[in-house]
Design a protein around this motif. Structure first.
Motif, short mmCIF file in Angstrom:
data_model
loop_
_atom_site.label_atom_id
_atom_site.label_comp_id
_atom_site.label_asym_id
_atom_site.label_seq_id
_atom_site.Cartn_x
_atom_site.Cartn_y
_atom_site.Cartn_z
N ARG A 36 0.84 -1.21 0.00
CA ARG A 36 0.00 0.00 0.00
C ARG A 36 0.87 1.25 0.00
O ARG A 36 1.95 1.24 0.56
CB ARG A 36 -0.93 -0.05 1.23
N ARG A 37 0.35 2.33 -0.58
CA ARG A 37 1.19 3.49 -0.84
C ARG A 37 0.80 4.76 -0.09
O ARG A 37 1.40 5.82 -0.32
CB ARG A 37 1.18 3.84 -2.36
N ASP A 70 8.76 6.81 -0.25
CA ASP A 70 8.05 7.08 -1.50
C ASP A 70 6.56 6.73 -1.39
O ASP A 70 6.01 5.98 -2.20
CB ASP A 70 8.71 6.29 -2.65
N LEU A 71 5.95 7.29 -0.35
CA LEU A 71 4.52 7.07 -0.13
C LEU A 71 3.77 8.38 -0.38
O LEU A 71 4.36 9.46 -0.40
CB LEU A 71 4.26 6.64 1.32
N GLU A 72 2.47 8.27 -0.50
CA GLU A 72 1.61 9.46 -0.60
C GLU A 72 1.18 9.83 0.81
O GLU A 72 0.72 8.96 1.56
CB GLU A 72 0.37 9.12 -1.44
N ASP A 127 -5.62 1.49 -0.66
CA ASP A 127 -4.21 1.84 -0.84
C ASP A 127 -3.59 2.41 0.45
O ASP A 127 -2.42 2.76 0.48
CB ASP A 127 -4.07 2.86 -1.98
#
Ligand SMILES: Cc1ncc(COP(=O)(O)O)c(C=O)c1O
Length: 410
Positions: free
Chosen positions: A116-117, A141-143, A159
């Motif tokens: 998951r991001r 590098d995640l949102e 996500d």
């Protein structure tokens, strides 16, 4: 609701926590409503500090690690905090700042959901939480997804790796429904991480009952550990074998004194530890926490609500038409242990009150905060604080030009 000073005194003498204030050193004549920023000094702390410094460090020197129990302090202090957050003492560790502990937990939480991001956080949270989340998002590098504070669950989808929330908001004193939001996170397949800085020692928290995953909190507010006291960290026992935190220091190693080259995480909560524990700070905190001995979560909550109810009632009654808005929820289920008042001249109001011996604080842009630490704040303090607030406004003391420039710490 009794509003006279005598009524306030009567409430204090009937309180089951009436004996607790004597366990704190509070300057005569001062009304201290800032325990949500820095807790008062427990009387047990100075002697313990003197003992740790003179009899342990001074006499035992390096043998203090073995002979004075320094290595066990992290666990014994964790065990004192555990009942205040509804967990077992085996599952709490103490050390590092809240910001650093949050960093470790956020990375560990994201790694529990590698496919998951997104990290979800609410934008009005205490700034360090957002800053640390921004750093973690960049690193992994995640949102970083900001949710609506009125409905954090709406930001969840398949996500989202982590829902990280502060249980009680530092600015407004509003409290999230921890059980419902933890459930929502789990329903979406995410991990729930709670910041308990404004909860531990002030409002009931039962991390086990709500099935939370991870939690962090500071110890210098309602736990009275002193300025810069180390934070606590909790990981649910079911996750302790899986969490992988990013700062792999030797105190989180399975066998630190074998000094092998390869890092191998310790079993249990110890893997969240990093470096040499701050023995002086832990000794102070250990002594400070004795003030909670024999106090139940229900007693703390009842005292806190009684104090905040009285403050709100007096503000409503005596400051009507003076430009104040109570921004803290009136609903008990949504209220922490502070009351925040919005006012266009809030900074001057707070400074003028401090000049009159009532200590609250200011938070940008226009909030005067008043914390009600249930172990030592009395109803009579609440009464006197509002009395002085009325006088400040009546005499325009908050408009003193001296308050046109803000101090570094507000
Ligand atoms: C919700 C919350 N998180 C974190 C912090 C502070 O973090 P640190 O202990 O690293 O300064 C505060 C301080 O007031 C806070 O209110």
């Amino acid at each position: 609701m009794p509003l006279s000073r005598d009524d306030a005194l009567a409430l204090d003498s009937a309180s089951p926590l009436a004996d607790r204030r004597a366990l704190f050193e509070l300057p005569e004549g001062k009304v201290y409503l800032c325990g949500n920023s820095l807790g008062a000094l427990p009387t047990a702390v100075p002697d313990r500090m003197a003992e740790t410094v003179r009899a342990e460090w001074g006499v035992e020197l390096v043998s203090g690690w073995n002979r004075a129990g320094w290595t066990g302090l992290v666990r014994s202090v964790g065990a004192r905090i555990a009942p205040l957050i509804g967990v077992s003492g085996r599952d709490v560790t103490v050390g590092d700042s809240t910001s650093v502990s949050l960093f470790k937990l956020l990375v560990a939480a994201a790694r529990l959901r590698p496919d998951r991001r997104a990290l979800v956080m609410e934008p009005t949270t205490f700034p360090t939480d957002g800053y640390v989340a921004q750093g973690v998002a960049r690193l992994l590098d995640l949102e970083l997804r900001w949710c609506d504070p009125a409905d954090p669950a709406a930001a969840l989808d398949d996500d989202v790796a982590v829902l990280a929330l502060t249980h009680v908001d530092f600015r407004t004193g509003a409290m999230f429904d921890m059980a419902a939001l933890t459930r929502a996170a789990h329903d979406a397949g995410a991990v729930a991480l709670w910041d308990l800085c404004h909860s531990a020692g002030a409002v009931p928290v039962d991390l086990t009952a709500v099935d939370a995953d991870l939690a962090v909190g500071c110890t210098y507010k309602y736990l009275n550990g002193g300025p810069g006291a180390p934070a606590f960290t909790w990981v649910a026992p079911r996750l302790q074998g899986q969490v992988e935190q990013p700062i792999t220091g030797w105190w989180g190693h399975r066998t630190p004194f074998d000094m092998p080259r390869e890092f191998e995480p310790a079993d249990g909560i110890a893997r969240m530890d990093v470096g040499t524990p701050p023995v002086l700070a832990l000794s102070a905190l250990d002594a400070a926490l004795t003030a909670f001995d024999g106090v139940s979560a229900d007693e703390l909550r009842a005292a806190s609500l009684s104090l905040t109810d009285l403050f709100i009632a007096l503000v409503d009654e005596r400051l009507d038409g003076q430009g104040f808005e109570v921004v803290t929820p009136r609903d008990h289920a949504r209220r922490g242990s502070q009351v925040s008042l919005r006012h266009p001249e809030a900074y001057g109001v707070v400074q003028a009150l401090i000049a009159r011996g009532v200590v609250g604080d200011f938070r940008v842009p226009d909030v005067a905060r008043f914390g009600f630490a249930p172990l030592y704040v009395r109803h009579v303090d609440v009464h006197d604080a509002v009395d002085r607030l009325v006088e400040v406004l009546a005499n325009d003391e908050h408009r003193d030009p001296a308050y046109s420039r803000r101090n570094a710490v507000t």
